[in-house]
Each structure stands twice: as structure tokens, then as C-alpha cells.
Design an enzyme around this catalytic site. Structure first.
Site, PDB file in Angstrom:
ATOM      1  N   ASP A   1      -6.608   4.408  18.050  1.00  0.00           N
ATOM      2  CA  ASP A   1      -7.291   5.693  17.475  1.00  0.00           C
ATOM      3  C   ASP A   1      -6.249   6.824  17.262  1.00  0.00           C
ATOM      4  O   ASP A   1      -5.738   7.271  18.139  1.00  0.00           O
ATOM      5  CB  ASP A   1      -7.965   6.188  18.784  1.00  0.00           C
ATOM      6  CG  ASP A   1      -8.877   7.396  18.341  1.00  0.00           C
ATOM      7  OD1 ASP A   1      -8.498   8.108  17.378  1.00  0.00           O
ATOM      8  OD2 ASP A   1      -9.711   7.896  19.209  1.00  0.00           O
TER       9      ASP A   1
ATOM     10  N   PHE B   1     -10.055   9.771  24.963  1.00  0.00           N
ATOM     11  CA  PHE B   1     -11.245  10.609  24.451  1.00  0.00           C
ATOM     12  C   PHE B   1     -11.537   9.785  22.821  1.00  0.00           C
ATOM     13  O   PHE B   1     -10.331   9.695  22.195  1.00  0.00           O
ATOM     14  CB  PHE B   1     -10.930  12.003  24.086  1.00  0.00           C
ATOM     15  CG  PHE B   1     -11.939  12.529  23.409  1.00  0.00           C
ATOM     16  CD1 PHE B   1     -13.243  13.130  24.146  1.00  0.00           C
ATOM     17  CD2 PHE B   1     -12.074  13.067  22.019  1.00  0.00           C
ATOM     18  CE1 PHE B   1     -14.381  13.860  23.406  1.00  0.00           C
ATOM     19  CE2 PHE B   1     -13.152  13.623  21.648  1.00  0.00           C
ATOM     20  CZ  PHE B   1     -14.196  13.927  22.247  1.00  0.00           C
TER      21      PHE B   1
ATOM     22  N   LYS C   1      -9.264  13.623  11.789  1.00  0.00           N
ATOM     23  CA  LYS C   1      -8.879  15.124  11.829  1.00  0.00           C
ATOM     24  C   LYS C   1      -8.092  15.489  10.455  1.00  0.00           C
ATOM     25  O   LYS C   1      -8.393  16.318   9.752  1.00  0.00           O
ATOM     26  CB  LYS C   1      -8.127  15.491  12.939  1.00  0.00           C
ATOM     27  CG  LYS C   1      -9.120  15.231  14.221  1.00  0.00           C
ATOM     28  CD  LYS C   1      -8.508  15.880  15.500  1.00  0.00           C
ATOM     29  CE  LYS C   1      -9.480  16.318  16.397  1.00  0.00           C
ATOM     30  NZ  LYS C   1     -10.102  15.006  17.377  1.00  0.00           N
TER      31      LYS C   1
HETATM   32  C1  LIG Z   1     -11.255  14.485  17.992  1.00  0.00           C
HETATM   33  C2  LIG Z   1     -10.866  13.208  18.342  1.00  0.00           C
HETATM   34  C3  LIG Z   1     -12.105  12.301  18.124  1.00  0.00           C
HETATM   35  C4  LIG Z   1     -13.365  12.502  17.631  1.00  0.00           C
HETATM   36  O1  LIG Z   1     -13.499  12.870  16.408  1.00  0.00           O
HETATM   37  P1  LIG Z   1     -14.695  14.027  15.776  1.00  0.00           P
HETATM   38  O2  LIG Z   1     -14.536  14.214  14.504  1.00  0.00           O
HETATM   39  O3  LIG Z   1     -15.172  15.304  16.669  1.00  0.00           O
HETATM   40  O4  LIG Z   1     -15.773  13.100  15.979  1.00  0.00           O
HETATM   41  C5  LIG Z   1     -11.909  10.859  18.380  1.00  0.00           C
HETATM   42  N1  LIG Z   1     -10.620  10.397  19.039  1.00  0.00           N
HETATM   43  C6  LIG Z   1      -9.787  11.136  18.993  1.00  0.00           C
HETATM   44  C7  LIG Z   1      -8.441  10.710  19.601  1.00  0.00           C
HETATM   45  C8  LIG Z   1      -9.873  12.647  18.726  1.00  0.00           C
HETATM   46  O5  LIG Z   1      -8.835  13.278  19.017  1.00  0.00           O
END
Ligand SMILES: *Cc1c(COP(=O)(O)O)cnc(C)c1O
Length: 397
Positions: A221, A134, A250
Site C-alpha cells: 500500500d 491503515f 493520494k
Molecule cells: C489515506 C490512506 C488510505 C485511504 O485512502 P482514502 O483515499 O482516504 O480512501 C489507504 N492507505 C493508506 C496508506 C493511506 O494513507
């Protein structure tokens, strides 16, 4: 009692929400508009690093709001340099670009990889991504995401991604064999939305080596698993490796939207003036939140806390529930844990809220716990006491 409407007539119907509205919080506790108390084992999806109303963060943010909230990137923002230097120190990388969300950090990473390729004369660069990944909801990041539910209805997807399974170096090698257009490998160290699926340390080391041999960027990521959640600043550090590009977001601002893509020497100078930018990214309020969040984490020893309390939470879940026939596995690291059941368990989100506990269920069958990094062993005991009967009930249905 304030009545919470199931759907609002004026906000778009994008979320299946728990029928409560939160009003205020303190530490790992929050209260809803009717005064009901909850233990927060979700932290706004790994965002509220310091919990709620932290006595050191609140006055710093109040001070910043009164001084300057936003100035635009027409001008220098001193705390951008300060936060970038700090992130470099913590990651071993060298330069940061600031944005506001996770998907924006990932967009910047994808653009870096593509320009890295173009600078080498590759006209149609390709990026390796993973099953169940994701990376966000923009068109490019949802194309990189390995979940058809996220992609459905939004085609045509962005080309230039090759998808492989996790933890299989042979599959990565054969999927890219002889392909001169590959420029990067892109994954989460521990998949969050995909169900708390960790990359093995050995695999991370193998991919690092392959990227070095082939001249690819290793892009990790760490939007969810980074910022101390696993007990190290960044989850890949458990494997002793260093990426070339690292999107984070986050937990970085402990609730204030802050994102960043941090890069090492191979990628730090790819963007030149005019290549990339954003209006809100790196604004004075966001940067103050980032600087103070890290300072407080260091002062209060929150990495160590995430490691020890997280290990205690994992052990407690395993002891209390791990031997039940319907519980497949408890996995993850630090305060990023998932408990996979043998059946869908989305009903647990509302039932836990009714019992005064905030958590999430992801990938249909995985109970996901992402508490604030101030969580205590007493909070763990309360979490398990509240959660255990609910899980047992689901497994008995
Ligand atoms: C939440 C998340 C995203 C997206 O972040 P947003 O701030 O919602 O755009 C991307 N990569 C990972 C691993 C995530 O957990």
C-alpha cells in the site's frame, strides 16, 4: 471576519476540524477566508504533490475541463493507457486499474488477492496484514486496518486477515506456518496514519523472498508513501524490491481524486471483464491530472527535491528539538516525517494553525509533516521556527 461554525447542521459529524476554512493557495502557501496566511506542511494529507495553483498544472486542468471531464468506462480513455504505461515504467510493474481513492485501490488489491487464491483452488483465502496498519474506511479495508478505533462499532469485520507485527520475519513465519490458505502479504512501506513507522529494508527483502518461496502476492500500500514523497517514486524502491500489487492514490493527481492499483505479471491478468469496475475511476479529468502531475514532477526534479529538502527537514527537527527529553524520535524519509513525543500532542494541530502552519498529529503522539514536494529549505526553516516553540510549550505543560 467570516465566522466558521464549529459544526454544521447539515454535514455529518465525522471530522474534528480545525476552525478555519481555506480559500486559495499558491505554492506551499494557503490563505483562509479571512485572509490569514499559512505555510502548508500537510499538503491535504500528502495529496497536493505540486502545492497549490501550480503554473503548469492549472492550465492543463483548465484545458481538460473545457474538453471532457467524464466519459465512463464504456469507452476508451486514451490517457488511461498513457498513465498506466508511465506507472509501469516507474514501478517496473505492468498493468493498472484506475479508481478514485485509496480505499478503492486497496479494495481492488484485496479482491485481486482473493481471486488469485480462488484461481488456485483456495476457497477461503487469507491475507497477512499488520499491527497499526491503515488501509481505509470501507468494511474490507477497515478490517485490514490495525486500529481498533477505526473498527469499533462496525463489526462484524470481514474475515480472511491474519495480523502480525512489523519488521519481524519470525513472527510472519510462525503466524502462517502450515497455512495453505495464505495468498498475500499486505502492508504500507511506511505506515502513515499509524505514526510514520517504516518497514526496514532488510525485512522488505525477507518478505519478498518468502512470498516468492510460498507463491504469495506481495501487496504494498503506497497510497501515502508513494508518488515521490520519500525521494523515490515508491518507498519500497529504497529496498530494491518490487511488489506484485501496489495500490496508490493520494499524491497521484496532485489534488484531483485519482487512485490506481498497479500489478506485475503474477496479478496483472487476474481480473477479467465483469470482475471489477467503477464509474468515476480513470475518467478524462483524473487521468489528465495524473499524467501532468508525473510530467511536471519529472521536469521540475521533484524527487530529488523531496529527498534533499526532506533530509534537511529531518536534520533541522533533530537539531532543534531532537535532544529534548520529551522528543522520542524523528523518523521517516524524504517529505514524509514524523516526530514522536512522549505524550499526546493533538493540541498542536490547532496551535500550529494559529501560528500559520498546517500539519497533522497522528497516532496521538506523532507530529506528522507531509509538505508538498515543491517545499524549499526556506520553507523548512520557517516550519521549524514556527513549530519549535509550540512543541516546547507542550512538553512544558
Ligand atoms: C489515506 C490512506 C488510505 C485511504 O485512502 P482514502 O483515499 O482516504 O480512501 C489507504 N492507505 C493508506 C496508506 C493511506 O494513507
Amino acid at each position: 471576519m467570516a465566522f466558521i461554525e464549529a459544526a454544521s447542521p447539515h454535514t455529518m459529524n465525522t471530522y474534528g476540524r480545525v476552525p478555519i476554512a481555506l480559500s486559495h493557495g499558491r505554492g506551499a502557501r494557503v490563505w483562509d477566508v479571512n485572509g490569514k496566511e499559512y505555510l502548508d506542511a500537510l499538503a491535504g494529507i500528502a495529496v497536493n504533490t505540486l502545492g497549490h495553483g501550480h503554473p503548469k498544472l492549472v492550465p492543463a486542468l483548465q484545458d481538460q475541463v473545457a474538453k471532457l471531464i467524464h466519459s465512463s468506462n464504456y469507452y476508451h480513455v486514451p490517457n488511461q493507457e498513457k498513465l498506466a504505461a508511465k506507472l509501469s515504467e516507474l514501478s517496473g510493474l505492468t498493468n493498472a486499474f484506475f479508481c478514485s481513492t485509496g480505499l478503492e485501490a486497496n479494495e481492488a488489491a484485496i479482491k485481486l488477492a482473493r481471486k488469485y487464491g480462488h484461481d488456485k483452488g483456495i476457497e477461503a483465502p487469507q491475507i497477512v496484514v499488520y499491527e497499526k496498519a491503515f488501509h481505509g474506511r470501507s468494511i474490507a479495508t477497515l478490517s485490514a486496518t490495525g486500529n481498533e478505533k477505526v473498527q469499533k462499532g462496525f463489526g462484524p469485520l470481514v474475515p480472511g486477515f491474519i495480523r502480525v507485527p512489523m519488521n519481524d520475519i519470525g513472527a510472519l513465519k510462525s503466524a502462517t506456518e502450515g497455512n495453505q490458505d495464505v495468498v498475500a502479504v499486505f502492508f504500507e512501506t511506511i505506515q502513515g496514519e499509524g505514526g510514520i513507522n517504516p518497514m526496514r529494508a532488510e525485512y522488505l527483502q525477507q518478505v519478498r523472498q518468502l512470498c516468492d518461496e510460498r507463491g504469495w502476492l506481495l501487496m504494498i500500500d503506497e497510497v501515502q508513501c508513494g508518488m515521490g514523497r520519500t525521494g523515490k517514486w515508491f518507498a519500497h524502491q529504497w529496498a530494491g524490491i518490487r511488489p506484485d500489487v501496489m495500490p496508490i492514490a493520494k499524491g497521484l493527481g496532485s489534488g484531483v481524486p485519482v487512485g490506481a492499483v498497479v500489478a506485475g505479471p503474477k496479478a496483472a491478468n487476474i481480473f477479467q471483464p465483469g470482475n471489477h469496475g467503477t464509474t468515476f475511476g480513470g475518467n478524462p479529468l483524473a487521468m489528465r491530472a495524473g499524467v501532468e502531475t508525473i510530467r511536471i514532477m519529472e521536469e521540475d526534479g521533484l524527487l530529488e527535491n523531496a529527498a534533499t529538502v526532506g533530509a534537511y527537514l529531518k536534520r533541522s527537527l533533530e537539531q532543534e528539538l531532537g535532544s529534548l527529553p520529551g522528543v522520542k524520535e524523528v523518523r521517516g524519509q524524504g517529505l514524509m516525517l514524523g516526530m514522536e513525543l512522549d505524550r499526546p500532542c493533538g493540541v498542536l494541530v490547532n496551535r500550529a494553525a494559529e501560528a500559520g502552519l498546517l500539519l497533522s498529529v497522528t497516532a496521538d503522539t506523532v507530529v506528522r509533516l507531509l509538505p508538498p514536494l515543491i517545499f524549499t529549505k526556506a520553507d523548512v526553516d520557517e516550519t521549524v521556527t514556527k513549530l519549535a516553540p509550540l512543541v516546547k510549550a507542550v512538553l512544558a505543560e
